[in-house]
Motif scaffolding. Structure first.
Motif, PDB file in Angstrom:
ATOM      1  N   TRP A 112       0.810  -1.219   0.000  1.00  0.00           N
ATOM      2  CA  TRP A 112       0.000   0.000   0.000  1.00  0.00           C
ATOM      3  C   TRP A 112       0.844   1.271   0.000  1.00  0.00           C
ATOM      4  N   ALA A 113       2.156   1.165  -0.030  1.00  0.00           N
ATOM      5  CA  ALA A 113       3.005   2.344   0.154  1.00  0.00           C
ATOM      6  C   ALA A 113       3.037   3.263  -1.064  1.00  0.00           C
ATOM      7  N   GLY A 114       2.867   2.727  -2.262  1.00  0.00           N
ATOM      8  CA  GLY A 114       2.922   3.565  -3.451  1.00  0.00           C
ATOM      9  C   GLY A 114       4.345   3.987  -3.782  1.00  0.00           C
ATOM     10  N   ASP A 115       4.473   5.194  -4.344  1.00  0.00           N
ATOM     11  CA  ASP A 115       5.775   5.661  -4.815  1.00  0.00           C
ATOM     12  C   ASP A 115       6.681   6.160  -3.691  1.00  0.00           C
ATOM     13  N   THR A 116       6.125   6.475  -2.550  1.00  0.00           N
ATOM     14  CA  THR A 116       6.932   6.962  -1.433  1.00  0.00           C
ATOM     15  C   THR A 116       6.432   6.349  -0.138  1.00  0.00           C
ATOM     16  N   PRO A 117       7.340   6.011   0.773  1.00  0.00           N
ATOM     17  CA  PRO A 117       6.914   5.450   2.060  1.00  0.00           C
ATOM     18  C   PRO A 117       6.483   6.516   3.055  1.00  0.00           C
ATOM     19  N   ARG A 118       6.715   7.791   2.725  1.00  0.00           N
ATOM     20  CA  ARG A 118       6.406   8.856   3.666  1.00  0.00           C
ATOM     21  C   ARG A 118       4.927   8.843   4.049  1.00  0.00           C
ATOM     22  N   GLY A 119       4.689   8.988   5.336  1.00  0.00           N
ATOM     23  CA  GLY A 119       3.328   8.982   5.838  1.00  0.00           C
ATOM     24  C   GLY A 119       2.823   7.608   6.224  1.00  0.00           C
ATOM     25  N   GLN A 120       3.532   6.543   5.808  1.00  0.00           N
ATOM     26  CA  GLN A 120       3.150   5.199   6.202  1.00  0.00           C
ATOM     27  C   GLN A 120       3.541   4.956   7.656  1.00  0.00           C
ATOM     28  N   PRO A 121       2.677   4.304   8.451  1.00  0.00           N
ATOM     29  CA  PRO A 121       3.005   4.060   9.865  1.00  0.00           C
ATOM     30  C   PRO A 121       4.340   3.364  10.071  1.00  0.00           C
ATOM     31  N   TRP A 122       4.643   2.364   9.220  1.00  0.00           N
ATOM     32  CA  TRP A 122       5.898   1.645   9.412  1.00  0.00           C
ATOM     33  C   TRP A 122       7.098   2.553   9.145  1.00  0.00           C
ATOM     34  N   TYR A 123       6.958   3.472   8.186  1.00  0.00           N
ATOM     35  CA  TYR A 123       8.074   4.366   7.873  1.00  0.00           C
ATOM     36  C   TYR A 123       8.279   5.378   8.992  1.00  0.00           C
ATOM     37  N   GLU A 124       7.185   5.762   9.646  1.00  0.00           N
ATOM     38  CA  GLU A 124       7.315   6.678  10.776  1.00  0.00           C
ATOM     39  C   GLU A 124       8.050   5.998  11.927  1.00  0.00           C
ATOM     40  N   ILE A 125       7.843   4.686  12.080  1.00  0.00           N
ATOM     41  CA  ILE A 125       8.601   3.938  13.094  1.00  0.00           C
ATOM     42  C   ILE A 125      10.082   3.938  12.730  1.00  0.00           C
ATOM     43  N   VAL A 126      10.387   3.732  11.450  1.00  0.00           N
ATOM     44  CA  VAL A 126      11.782   3.776  10.987  1.00  0.00           C
ATOM     45  C   VAL A 126      12.387   5.145  11.270  1.00  0.00           C
ATOM     46  N   ARG A 127      11.655   6.192  10.861  1.00  0.00           N
ATOM     47  CA  ARG A 127      12.153   7.552  11.044  1.00  0.00           C
ATOM     48  C   ARG A 127      12.407   7.864  12.521  1.00  0.00           C
ATOM     49  N   ALA A 128      11.455   7.506  13.384  1.00  0.00           N
ATOM     50  CA  ALA A 128      11.584   7.793  14.813  1.00  0.00           C
ATOM     51  C   ALA A 128      12.732   7.003  15.436  1.00  0.00           C
ATOM     52  N   THR A 129      12.885   5.736  15.029  1.00  0.00           N
ATOM     53  CA  THR A 129      13.951   4.898  15.585  1.00  0.00           C
ATOM     54  C   THR A 129      15.322   5.397  15.156  1.00  0.00           C
ATOM     55  N   MET A 130      15.453   5.752  13.889  1.00  0.00           N
ATOM     56  CA  MET A 130      16.734   6.273  13.402  1.00  0.00           C
ATOM     57  C   MET A 130      17.076   7.581  14.119  1.00  0.00           C
ATOM     58  N   ALA A 131      16.082   8.443  14.310  1.00  0.00           N
ATOM     59  CA  ALA A 131      16.311   9.709  15.005  1.00  0.00           C
ATOM     60  C   ALA A 131      16.708   9.456  16.456  1.00  0.00           C
ATOM     61  N   GLU A 132      16.053   8.492  17.106  1.00  0.00           N
ATOM     62  CA  GLU A 132      16.359   8.166  18.509  1.00  0.00           C
ATOM     63  C   GLU A 132      17.814   7.744  18.672  1.00  0.00           C
ATOM     64  N   PHE A 133      18.332   7.003  17.701  1.00  0.00           N
ATOM     65  CA  PHE A 133      19.701   6.514  17.774  1.00  0.00           C
ATOM     66  C   PHE A 133      20.702   7.450  17.103  1.00  0.00           C
ATOM     67  N   GLY A 134      20.224   8.594  16.626  1.00  0.00           N
ATOM     68  CA  GLY A 134      21.120   9.557  15.998  1.00  0.00           C
ATOM     69  C   GLY A 134      21.678   9.093  14.666  1.00  0.00           C
ATOM     70  N   LEU A 135      20.886   8.318  13.927  1.00  0.00           N
ATOM     71  CA  LEU A 135      21.338   7.777  12.649  1.00  0.00           C
ATOM     72  C   LEU A 135      20.693   8.531  11.484  1.00  0.00           C
ATOM     73  N   PRO A 136      21.426   8.735  10.391  1.00  0.00           N
ATOM     74  CA  PRO A 136      20.850   9.426   9.228  1.00  0.00           C
ATOM     75  C   PRO A 136      19.831   8.545   8.522  1.00  0.00           C
ATOM     76  N   LEU A 137      18.783   9.167   7.990  1.00  0.00           N
ATOM     77  CA  LEU A 137      17.744   8.446   7.261  1.00  0.00           C
ATOM     78  C   LEU A 137      17.879   8.776   5.782  1.00  0.00           C
ATOM     79  N   ARG A 138      18.205   7.767   4.969  1.00  0.00           N
ATOM     80  CA  ARG A 138      18.396   7.965   3.536  1.00  0.00           C
ATOM     81  C   ARG A 138      17.293   7.211   2.792  1.00  0.00           C
ATOM     82  N   GLU A 139      16.363   7.935   2.188  1.00  0.00           N
ATOM     83  CA  GLU A 139      15.245   7.284   1.509  1.00  0.00           C
ATOM     84  C   GLU A 139      15.713   6.438   0.335  1.00  0.00           C
ATOM     85  N   GLU A 140      16.840   6.819  -0.288  1.00  0.00           N
ATOM     86  CA  GLU A 140      17.334   6.031  -1.418  1.00  0.00           C
ATOM     87  C   GLU A 140      17.859   4.659  -0.987  1.00  0.00           C
TER      88      GLU A 140
END
Length: 295
Positions: A112-140
């Motif tokens: 169901w993600a389509g062309d971009t994962p942005r806004g998907q609940p699972w991607y928000e978990i990825v984004r939040a977890t990477m931010a918590e650990f101070g890791l860069p998030l690269r969509e590519e």
């Protein structure tokens, strides 16, 4: 009892143990037998239904109209038993971070993600977890849109990640065991040294027997535990008991990679033979007959 796939045998055995309660477990029902199932429901022959790896709304069976309780493994509004996917993402990223990885790539399947994962609940978990650990998030470095059953899906998507820019990932999390079979071929094809250049974590199924020709940390899912929860929940629904919580989760168990002893091109502990890319094939797949095009 309606089911599909690997869970069926496990869950049906658990239901059969409840024979003294007067429940009879039927055979697996597929789309082609939906009309027969609908007739059984209307005649009161079905006490309850569990959908596993199937959409309960995809077949025209009047469960609700006939007061027959049913459940599936994807609903959030009705009782269900689901894999803790968010936990897999958190645990996998945390494990790679703890092993020194700073550039983490993620591969999964999300229809169901389509062309971009942005806004998907699972991607928000990825984004939040990477931010918590101070890791860069690269969509590519994220892939999500190709069905794992597509031949070569993992190989192609891994190649795209590895060639996306001048910098390459040092950690990889794959949250689909079927997808990882092809990903492993892509890693071998590329000549990437694991874990020196890339550390890997993948979801696996307990008892699957899958092995890989390089060290892989696993997030292992116990199918028996999942099936038992499905059976227990369905029986409660058939007995008109309250199911709480409504959505139950099965957590994966982290099994850290153990580096095999390497002698030349032979890996001991996997198979006593020289590693051959074409001898290592994904389960139930056709061999990939292509040459790598990596830069």
């Amino acid at each position: 009892y309606l089911s599909h796939g690997l869970h069926f045998g496990n869950a049906s055995r658990n239901l059969s143990r409840q024979g003294d309660a007067g429940f009879e477990v039927s055979a697996e029902v597929d789309f082609l037998r939906a009309r027969e199932l609908a007739e059984d429901v209307e005649r009161g022959r079905i006490a309850g239904a569990a959908f596993v790896a199937m959409n309960p709304h995809a077949i025209p069976v009047p469960f609700a109209e006939n007061g027959v309780p049913y459940m599936d493994i994807g609903s959030v509004d009705t009782p269900s038993v689901q894999l803790d996917c968010n936990g897999i993402v958190r645990d996998g990223i945390r494990h790679l971070r703890d092993r020194g990885c700073r550039r983490i790539a993620l591969m999964r399947w999300c229809e169901w993600a389509g062309d971009t994962p942005r806004g998907q609940p699972w991607y928000e978990i990825v984004r939040a977890t990477m931010a918590e650990f101070g890791l860069p998030l690269r969509e590519e470095w994220h892939r999500w849109a190709v069905d794992p059953e597509t031949p070569g899906a993992g190989w192609e998507q891994f190649r795209e990640i590895w060639t996306a820019c001048d910098e390459t990932p040092d950690g990889l999390l794959v949250t689909d065991d079927v997808l990882f079979h092809d990903v492993a071929l892509g890693i071998l094809d590329s000549g990437i040294k694991v874990p020196d250049q890339l550390q890997v974590v993948t979801q696996t199924l307990k008892g699957s027997g899958a092995t890989y020709p390089f060290p892989v940390s696993s997030l292992e899912v116990d199918i028996d535990e999942w099936a038992e929860l499905i059976a227990e929940t369905l029986i409660k629904l058939m007995n008109k008991e309250t199911v709480s919580p409504c959505v139950q989760h099965v957590r994966a168990r982290l099994i850290p990679a153990e580096a095999p002893r390497v002698h030349g091109s032979t890996v001991q502990g996997l198979e006593e033979k020289t590693l051959d890319l074409h001898a290592f094939q994904p389960l139930n797949r056709e061999p990939l007959n292509r040459e790598p095009e990596l830069r």
